[in-house]
Design an enzyme around this catalytic site. Sequence first.
Site, PDB file in Angstrom:
ATOM      1  N   HIS A 175       0.832  -1.200   0.000  1.00  0.00           N
ATOM      2  CA  HIS A 175       0.000   0.000   0.000  1.00  0.00           C
ATOM      3  C   HIS A 175       0.869   1.253   0.000  1.00  0.00           C
ATOM      4  O   HIS A 175       0.859   2.046   0.942  1.00  0.00           O
ATOM      5  CB  HIS A 175      -0.943  -0.008   1.208  1.00  0.00           C
ATOM      6  CG  HIS A 175      -2.071  -0.977   1.046  1.00  0.00           C
ATOM      7  ND1 HIS A 175      -2.724  -1.572   2.084  1.00  0.00           N
ATOM      8  CD2 HIS A 175      -2.674  -1.449  -0.088  1.00  0.00           C
ATOM      9  CE1 HIS A 175      -3.674  -2.366   1.617  1.00  0.00           C
ATOM     10  NE2 HIS A 175      -3.654  -2.324   0.303  1.00  0.00           N
ATOM     11  N   HIS A 219      -0.010  -9.434   2.259  1.00  0.00           N
ATOM     12  CA  HIS A 219      -1.286  -9.659   2.951  1.00  0.00           C
ATOM     13  C   HIS A 219      -1.820 -11.081   2.762  1.00  0.00           C
ATOM     14  O   HIS A 219      -2.780 -11.463   3.418  1.00  0.00           O
ATOM     15  CB  HIS A 219      -2.390  -8.749   2.376  1.00  0.00           C
ATOM     16  CG  HIS A 219      -2.032  -7.319   2.275  1.00  0.00           C
ATOM     17  ND1 HIS A 219      -1.638  -6.594   3.352  1.00  0.00           N
ATOM     18  CD2 HIS A 219      -2.033  -6.460   1.229  1.00  0.00           C
ATOM     19  CE1 HIS A 219      -1.408  -5.348   2.968  1.00  0.00           C
ATOM     20  NE2 HIS A 219      -1.625  -5.242   1.682  1.00  0.00           N
ATOM     21  N   GLU A 241      -6.020  -8.814   3.896  1.00  0.00           N
ATOM     22  CA  GLU A 241      -5.571  -9.823   4.877  1.00  0.00           C
ATOM     23  C   GLU A 241      -6.780 -10.509   5.536  1.00  0.00           C
ATOM     24  O   GLU A 241      -6.805 -11.730   5.703  1.00  0.00           O
ATOM     25  CB  GLU A 241      -4.712  -9.123   5.947  1.00  0.00           C
ATOM     26  CG  GLU A 241      -4.250 -10.065   7.049  1.00  0.00           C
ATOM     27  CD  GLU A 241      -3.557  -9.325   8.197  1.00  0.00           C
ATOM     28  OE1 GLU A 241      -2.912  -8.286   7.953  1.00  0.00           O
ATOM     29  OE2 GLU A 241      -3.674  -9.787   9.343  1.00  0.00           O
TER      30      GLU A 241
END
Length: 281
Positions: free
Chosen positions: A41, A73, A125
């Site tokens: 991210h 993730h 996640e």
Amino acid sequence: MIKIKKAKTIGFCFGVKRAVDMANKALECDQKIYSLGPIIHNPLVVKKLSQKGIRVIYNIDDIKCGKVLIRSHGIKPSIRKKIKNKGLKILDATCPFVERSHRIVNDIKNKGFHIIIAGEKSHPEIVALAEASGNNMDIVINVKEVKKLKIKTKKILLLAQTTLSKGLYRQITQAAIDKNPFEVRIHNTICNDVAKRQDEVTRLSRIVDLILVIGGKNSANTKRLVQLCKTGGVRAFHLEAEKDLKKNWFKNVKSIGIMSGSSTPDWAVDEVISKVKKIKI
Ligand code: SF4
């Protein structure tokens, strides 16, 4: 001159560094690498990797051949299966701490526990973990949601998103205990790196006038650090890069703290610090 206090735990965390290193290494001998969603991210890093050849895809049906990079993730078990069935190669950069949560869920899923995970429903996640449990877990993000839960068994198992704030997890676990089950099993799945950043930012918020938190605008852990600063009563700004700095933030400021999210590269932190040093107030 503004006094700068840089956090000790800053820059890439272990899992993000590992994922980016794996991507760079793979690019040395393979040019057809696809990342299922942005690898981390942080738009700056994603852009640099895409210039080197990592292509971001959102649907596995969009490719016929090549290597698929699984980001830190992790991914849903059904998508992993689909990648394998298509005969595509996997470059698995799932963070070992995220894998640990999957192991906990896999070990416990048929043992009569009501599984509760504290985290964001739409975070990749959590989406992957929910499927790993057979979509047989409740996802909660605050105490109110725990209170509304109907507990189906006498036993509760709790886990947290790796980037959740410790304070929030404490409140959520307490609310689960308050439902008076026979047994409550609490796993501390908050990543140590994330916990250290949360502690440091809380400490910094007591001793500086302003905190700059550097990280992607889409990074949940960066947003949480900004929130922690504000809870600690200090002004804080979330910025992605030095270009986002605004001179008026520094009016009457004598000391600032510098912190970053776990997907922020060291060079982005250094660029912010060197620009702050040049600011004249
Ligand atoms: S924040 Fe923690 S769990 Fe997430 S990728 Fe980094 S090391 Fe892994």
